[in-house]
Design a protein around this motif. Sequence first.
Motif: not given
Length: 511
Positions: A233-244
């Motif tokens: 979770v990107n704590h700046a945007t509040g959205k999930a991120e992962k390996c692409t």
Amino acid sequence: MRVMAQVAMVMNLDKCIGCHTCSVTCKQTWTNRSGVEYAWFNNVETKPGVGYPRRYEDQEQWKGGWTLDRRGRLVLRSGGRVKRLLSLFSNPDLPSIEDYYEPVTYDYDNLVSAPAGTDVPVARPRSVLTGRPTAITWGANWEDGLGGAPEHAGGDPNLTGEWAEKVRFEFEQTFLFHLPRLCEHCLNPACVSACPSGAMYKRVEDGIVLVDQNRCRGWRMCVTACPYKKVYVNHATGKAEKCTFCFPRVEAGQPTVCSETCVGRLRYLGLLLYDADKVGEAAATPDEQSLLDAQRDVFLDPFDPEVIAAAREAGIPEDWLDAARRSPVYALVSKYRVALPLHPEYRTLPMVWYVPPLSPVLDAVTTAGGDQDDPDHVFAAVTRLRIPLEYLAELFTAGDTDVVAGVLMKLTALRSYMRQRTLGEAADEAAIGAAGLTAREAEDLHRLLAVAKYTDRYVVPAAHREDAAALTAVEDRCPVESSGEPAERKVMLGIPTLRRRTPEDPAGGRP
């Protein structure tokens, strides 16, 4: 039979030296920004060890992956839709920042702005999250080189059973190997199914799992559901991120950044063809130790005329079929069967596989008083290697030591055979024959594992944008639905629409 293509990876753990070049280049490319300082899409762990995040393999605590209910149906370990709805705003099964590690920077300004004095100024660590002075007490690979192993590695969830007493955390007596990890881009991804907003999706053309940033609402159910804890979770945007899986590079026919920069040349990239109609059945195999064979049965032979015809009917381009035939991943996974998946018991059908590490087997033969040139002595030494078979089995075969022993014996026979060839001795083909290899196959496998060139290690066909419109007719097909109950299967898994680029949708559902 519904043929689909998947970009997959194999890593030869015998070649990993733990240099972390792959991790650093991945971070510089994908997470070198605010909000994901703690996130490593690719990281290298020292095993035995508790991993990153701490004890991520303990699914009794983190509730990741799939399990079977009383009727033998696949269900998320984190619970059904009702449970996820009730815990939407308070999910208790999430790693904390202490389980990852608190990212730090250093007070470099103090080195040049400190007043003159008798003491040498230092750059003390400060938390990136709070900006306050902090102490470094944990990291993404705290056991590296046995540095933190005596204190923490005993908490490795894989150290179970009586055999765990064999593992000693003393520098001269223990063992270690490095385990690079990234998103598995599973055939049956739990993260995709757990996402309430449908932001997680699996691309139909190459199987890469991505996050639609426009649809993500930050519910974090994907973090819980992923048993490998490779969603952040990107704590700046509040959205999930992962390996692409470096999809912009893959679409251009180039290998991933971690593969391109790997010092040990241990990574292999290639295509696998698989029958999408068998995925659900394979993931629901009752016996955990049979999941490996079940997943291998999902993969299709790219040389089979029936498979080729079905693939063409499904719209897979000819150069992709040629890439599937030349794929090093297919060779290591299905042809030579020396690559194994990480924790198949999670039932996600992972698509990043590993060639298990082989301890110094000849040293084990000598220590036991055996003859290094006797295949029987060499094979017997496999069961007495420094790395316990039971530990490798916990990682790669759901505890089945026979499968791991078979792979290690094949690698041992190959090493002995090629050693004799290199020294100009009469090579004994009986040893490799006992391991299931012919002389030609042994040479080909040795060439692939030891001296493969760039173009042999990375067989990645470029994307075909001109063929994208042909897939609009099948954009609603779920890659893991069963042929008997597609609607119910799709609802159960909660998998969103998979799309390719089209003139009407240039983004093709990509973030």
